[in-house]
Write a protein that holds these residues in place. Structure first.
Motif, PDB file in Angstrom:
ATOM      1  N   ALA A   1      10.798  22.081 -36.888  1.00  0.00           N
ATOM      2  CA  ALA A   1      11.090  22.643 -38.207  1.00  0.00           C
ATOM      3  C   ALA A   1      12.334  21.989 -38.790  1.00  0.00           C
ATOM      4  O   ALA A   1      13.286  21.694 -38.075  1.00  0.00           O
ATOM      5  N   PRO A   2      12.346  21.728 -40.102  1.00  0.00           N
ATOM      6  CA  PRO A   2      13.516  21.120 -40.732  1.00  0.00           C
ATOM      7  C   PRO A   2      14.708  22.064 -40.717  1.00  0.00           C
ATOM      8  O   PRO A   2      14.552  23.277 -40.779  1.00  0.00           O
ATOM      9  N   VAL A   3      15.889  21.477 -40.599  1.00  0.00           N
ATOM     10  CA  VAL A   3      17.107  22.265 -40.618  1.00  0.00           C
ATOM     11  C   VAL A   3      17.375  22.714 -42.052  1.00  0.00           C
ATOM     12  O   VAL A   3      17.372  21.917 -42.975  1.00  0.00           O
ATOM     13  N   VAL A   4      17.604  24.004 -42.251  1.00  0.00           N
ATOM     14  CA  VAL A   4      17.844  24.550 -43.579  1.00  0.00           C
ATOM     15  C   VAL A   4      19.311  24.913 -43.703  1.00  0.00           C
ATOM     16  O   VAL A   4      19.800  25.791 -42.999  1.00  0.00           O
ATOM     17  N   ASP A   5      20.004  24.177 -44.558  1.00  0.00           N
ATOM     18  CA  ASP A   5      21.408  24.500 -44.774  1.00  0.00           C
ATOM     19  C   ASP A   5      21.559  25.281 -46.063  1.00  0.00           C
ATOM     20  O   ASP A   5      20.592  25.676 -46.691  1.00  0.00           O
ATOM     21  N   SER A   6      22.833  25.544 -46.462  1.00  0.00           N
ATOM     22  CA  SER A   6      23.060  26.368 -47.649  1.00  0.00           C
ATOM     23  C   SER A   6      22.507  25.724 -48.909  1.00  0.00           C
ATOM     24  O   SER A   6      22.051  26.411 -49.820  1.00  0.00           O
ATOM     25  N   ILE A   7      22.547  24.400 -48.989  1.00  0.00           N
ATOM     26  CA  ILE A   7      21.985  23.703 -50.142  1.00  0.00           C
ATOM     27  C   ILE A   7      20.474  23.898 -50.188  1.00  0.00           C
ATOM     28  O   ILE A   7      19.877  24.140 -51.240  1.00  0.00           O
ATOM     29  N   ASP A   8      19.820  23.803 -49.011  1.00  0.00           N
ATOM     30  CA  ASP A   8      18.379  23.997 -48.948  1.00  0.00           C
ATOM     31  C   ASP A   8      17.991  25.414 -49.387  1.00  0.00           C
ATOM     32  O   ASP A   8      16.977  25.627 -50.034  1.00  0.00           O
ATOM     33  N   LYS A   9      18.822  26.398 -49.000  1.00  0.00           N
ATOM     34  CA  LYS A   9      18.522  27.768 -49.371  1.00  0.00           C
ATOM     35  C   LYS A   9      18.527  27.947 -50.886  1.00  0.00           C
ATOM     36  O   LYS A   9      17.752  28.715 -51.443  1.00  0.00           O
ATOM     37  N   LEU A  10      19.414  27.216 -51.543  1.00  0.00           N
ATOM     38  CA  LEU A  10      19.501  27.319 -52.991  1.00  0.00           C
ATOM     39  C   LEU A  10      18.424  26.518 -53.704  1.00  0.00           C
ATOM     40  O   LEU A  10      17.853  26.964 -54.687  1.00  0.00           O
ATOM     41  N   HIS A  11      18.162  25.313 -53.227  1.00  0.00           N
ATOM     42  CA  HIS A  11      17.343  24.371 -53.986  1.00  0.00           C
ATOM     43  C   HIS A  11      16.058  23.942 -53.283  1.00  0.00           C
ATOM     44  O   HIS A  11      15.344  23.097 -53.784  1.00  0.00           O
ATOM     45  N   GLY A  12      15.794  24.506 -52.100  1.00  0.00           N
ATOM     46  CA  GLY A  12      14.576  24.145 -51.394  1.00  0.00           C
ATOM     47  C   GLY A  12      14.829  23.039 -50.377  1.00  0.00           C
ATOM     48  O   GLY A  12      15.715  22.203 -50.558  1.00  0.00           O
ATOM     49  N   PRO A  13      14.089  23.000 -49.276  1.00  0.00           N
ATOM     50  CA  PRO A  13      14.289  21.998 -48.244  1.00  0.00           C
ATOM     51  C   PRO A  13      14.001  20.593 -48.744  1.00  0.00           C
ATOM     52  O   PRO A  13      13.143  20.362 -49.571  1.00  0.00           O
ATOM     53  N   SER A  14      14.788  19.636 -48.211  1.00  0.00           N
ATOM     54  CA  SER A  14      14.593  18.198 -48.451  1.00  0.00           C
ATOM     55  C   SER A  14      14.788  17.803 -49.910  1.00  0.00           C
ATOM     56  O   SER A  14      14.349  16.737 -50.329  1.00  0.00           O
ATOM     57  N   ASN A  15      15.466  18.648 -50.686  1.00  0.00           N
ATOM     58  CA  ASN A  15      15.681  18.321 -52.090  1.00  0.00           C
ATOM     59  C   ASN A  15      17.117  17.943 -52.393  1.00  0.00           C
ATOM     60  O   ASN A  15      17.481  17.755 -53.556  1.00  0.00           O
ATOM     61  N   PHE A  16      17.959  17.851 -51.354  1.00  0.00           N
ATOM     62  CA  PHE A  16      19.361  17.569 -51.596  1.00  0.00           C
ATOM     63  C   PHE A  16      19.557  16.210 -52.250  1.00  0.00           C
ATOM     64  O   PHE A  16      20.358  16.069 -53.180  1.00  0.00           O
ATOM     65  N   ALA A  17      18.829  15.201 -51.780  1.00  0.00           N
ATOM     66  CA  ALA A  17      18.973  13.862 -52.365  1.00  0.00           C
ATOM     67  C   ALA A  17      18.557  13.853 -53.833  1.00  0.00           C
ATOM     68  O   ALA A  17      19.229  13.259 -54.681  1.00  0.00           O
ATOM     69  N   SER A  18      17.461  14.549 -54.140  1.00  0.00           N
ATOM     70  CA  SER A  18      17.008  14.617 -55.528  1.00  0.00           C
ATOM     71  C   SER A  18      18.007  15.373 -56.395  1.00  0.00           C
ATOM     72  O   SER A  18      18.285  14.995 -57.541  1.00  0.00           O
ATOM     73  N   LEU A  19      18.569  16.453 -55.841  1.00  0.00           N
ATOM     74  CA  LEU A  19      19.561  17.226 -56.581  1.00  0.00           C
ATOM     75  C   LEU A  19      20.792  16.386 -56.861  1.00  0.00           C
ATOM     76  O   LEU A  19      21.338  16.390 -57.966  1.00  0.00           O
ATOM     77  N   ALA A  20      21.237  15.643 -55.852  1.00  0.00           N
ATOM     78  CA  ALA A  20      22.418  14.792 -56.023  1.00  0.00           C
ATOM     79  C   ALA A  20      22.169  13.733 -57.092  1.00  0.00           C
ATOM     80  O   ALA A  20      23.034  13.452 -57.922  1.00  0.00           O
ATOM     81  N   ALA A  21      20.973  13.145 -57.076  1.00  0.00           N
ATOM     82  CA  ALA A  21      20.640  12.123 -58.072  1.00  0.00           C
ATOM     83  C   ALA A  21      20.620  12.721 -59.475  1.00  0.00           C
ATOM     84  O   ALA A  21      21.126  12.126 -60.435  1.00  0.00           O
ATOM     85  N   ALA A  22      20.048  13.918 -59.604  1.00  0.00           N
ATOM     86  CA  ALA A  22      19.982  14.569 -60.919  1.00  0.00           C
ATOM     87  C   ALA A  22      21.360  15.000 -61.404  1.00  0.00           C
ATOM     88  O   ALA A  22      21.608  15.078 -62.612  1.00  0.00           O
ATOM     89  N   SER A  23      22.272  15.279 -60.459  1.00  0.00           N
ATOM     90  CA  SER A  23      23.606  15.757 -60.832  1.00  0.00           C
ATOM     91  C   SER A  23      24.432  14.686 -61.519  1.00  0.00           C
ATOM     92  O   SER A  23      25.292  14.987 -62.343  1.00  0.00           O
ATOM     93  N   TRP A  24      24.183  13.424 -61.165  1.00  0.00           N
ATOM     94  CA  TRP A  24      24.956  12.336 -61.766  1.00  0.00           C
ATOM     95  C   TRP A  24      24.234  11.845 -63.005  1.00  0.00           C
ATOM     96  O   TRP A  24      23.581  10.815 -63.011  1.00  0.00           O
ATOM     97  N   ASN A  25      24.384  12.601 -64.086  1.00  0.00           N
ATOM     98  CA  ASN A  25      23.730  12.263 -65.345  1.00  0.00           C
ATOM     99  C   ASN A  25      24.779  12.091 -66.434  1.00  0.00           C
ATOM    100  O   ASN A  25      25.953  12.429 -66.260  1.00  0.00           O
ATOM    101  N   VAL A  26      24.361  11.605 -67.583  1.00  0.00           N
ATOM    102  CA  VAL A  26      25.300  11.278 -68.654  1.00  0.00           C
ATOM    103  C   VAL A  26      26.029  12.514 -69.175  1.00  0.00           C
ATOM    104  O   VAL A  26      27.212  12.440 -69.555  1.00  0.00           O
ATOM    105  N   PHE A  27      25.364  13.674 -69.177  1.00  0.00           N
ATOM    106  CA  PHE A  27      26.008  14.886 -69.664  1.00  0.00           C
ATOM    107  C   PHE A  27      27.183  15.277 -68.771  1.00  0.00           C
ATOM    108  O   PHE A  27      28.236  15.698 -69.255  1.00  0.00           O
ATOM    109  N   ARG A  28      26.997  15.128 -67.470  1.00  0.00           N
ATOM    110  CA  ARG A  28      28.052  15.459 -66.528  1.00  0.00           C
ATOM    111  C   ARG A  28      29.242  14.517 -66.708  1.00  0.00           C
ATOM    112  O   ARG A  28      30.412  14.940 -66.701  1.00  0.00           O
ATOM    113  N   TYR A  29      28.967  13.211 -66.879  1.00  0.00           N
ATOM    114  CA  TYR A  29      30.053  12.243 -67.057  1.00  0.00           C
ATOM    115  C   TYR A  29      30.826  12.523 -68.344  1.00  0.00           C
ATOM    116  O   TYR A  29      32.070  12.495 -68.355  1.00  0.00           O
TER     117      TYR A  29
END
Length: 297
Positions: A14-42
């Motif tokens: 079973a995949p390890v579920v950390d606090s980020i996974d609990k919030l955003h779903g398993p294995s989505n941390f990389a996608s979340l990080a990519a989406a976080s670095w957007n022009v609006f944030r900069y």
């Protein structure tokens, strides 16, 4: 024995579920990080940085902290030191480290400038009671934190408190006379408000890219701050405001209650005379003893 073996194998697979996974779903941390670095944030980050630069530049140019709420600066200092404790918890990109250290360092610098330039501080119109902001935000953080750890709870607290951090500055500006306003202070307020607007666009973008993304604490704080900011802009440019009268009335009532409590607890409370300003009724402290009749001896 075989049943226990199968359970152990399943747990291992079973995949390890950390606090980020609990919030955003398993294995989505990389996608979340990519989406976080957007022009609006900069854009939001650099508007925030520009706002701080304008604030420091205005103080340096005027050699004064007139027109600036010390209460707002105290709240931002608390926001930064409670939010960025993760600097000690894990490694981060140079970009994040730079901004976090800059925010903490400049917030300390501004408070030092308030201490050095105390004679120029307009404390008589910086009337917002910080207790009524800090205590409810602390309670909400305890209720809505995702995890009952020190870092997570303090981070949640900082998100709620940032939603109200500019309120003392708005109250200050509402009470300030038109002739005393400095363009630097107004630009600072606009840049800080713009930063939150672009961060809201950043959240919308992340939600669009990742429908499972959720960050309720940040959203609540952001909505509150943007609501106050837009109403303040409306007041500055059109003279109309939905919240101004209500905010000033609540602020006055809170200070009246605080005075009564101070009088009952300490017995030597200051008395506040009401004086008329462009922002409506406000009050100025003076010792109650000044109006007390002399006792016979």
């Amino acid at each position: 024995f075989l049943a226990a073996l199968f359970v152990a194998m399943a747990d291992a697979a079973a995949p390890v579920v950390d606090s980020i996974d609990k919030l955003h779903g398993p294995s989505n941390f990389a996608s979340l990080a990519a989406a976080s670095w957007n022009v609006f944030r900069y854009v939001g980050d650099y508007l925030h940085l520009a706002g701080i630069a304008v604030l420091l530049g205005t103080i340096a140019k005027n050699k004064s902290v007139a027109g600036i709420s010390r209460s707002t600066q105290i709240l931002y200092f608390l926001v930064f030191i409670t939010r960025y404790l993760d600097l000690f918890d894990h490694s981060q990109t140079a970009y994040l480290v730079f901004f976090k250290l800059t925010y903490i360092g400049t917030s300390i610098a501004v408070l030092v400038l308030f201490w050095q330039l105390d004679k120029t501080y307009n404390r008589n119109i910086d009337t917002c009671n910080l207790t009524v902001i800090i205590v409810p935000c602390a309670i909400m953080a305890l209720i809505l934190t995702n995890e009952y750890s020190a870092l997570e709870t303090l981070w949640t607290f900082s998100e709620f408190m940032e939603g109200f951090a500019m309120v003392p500055q708005y109250i200050f500006c509402y009470r300030e006379r038109v002739g005393n306003r400095d363009w630097g202070t107004s630009l600072y307020v606009v840049l800080l408000g713009g930063y939150r607007v672009f961060y809201a666009l950043n959240w919308i973008y992340k939600k669009f890219v990742m429908p499972q993304y959720s960050d309720i604490q940040s959203w609540i704080g952001g909505i509150i701050e943007i609501m106050f900011f837009l109403d303040f802009l409306n007041y500055r440019f059109t003279g109309n405001s939905v919240l101004r009268s209500w905010v000033l009335t609540v602020d006055t009532k809170i200070n009246e209650v605080a005075d009564k409590i101070e009088l009952n607890v300490l017995g030597t409370a200051s008395r506040m005379d009401r004086i008329e300003t462009e922002g409506g009724e406000m009050r100025r402290r003076r010792k109650a003893a000044e109006e007390q009749p002399m006792e016979d001896v």
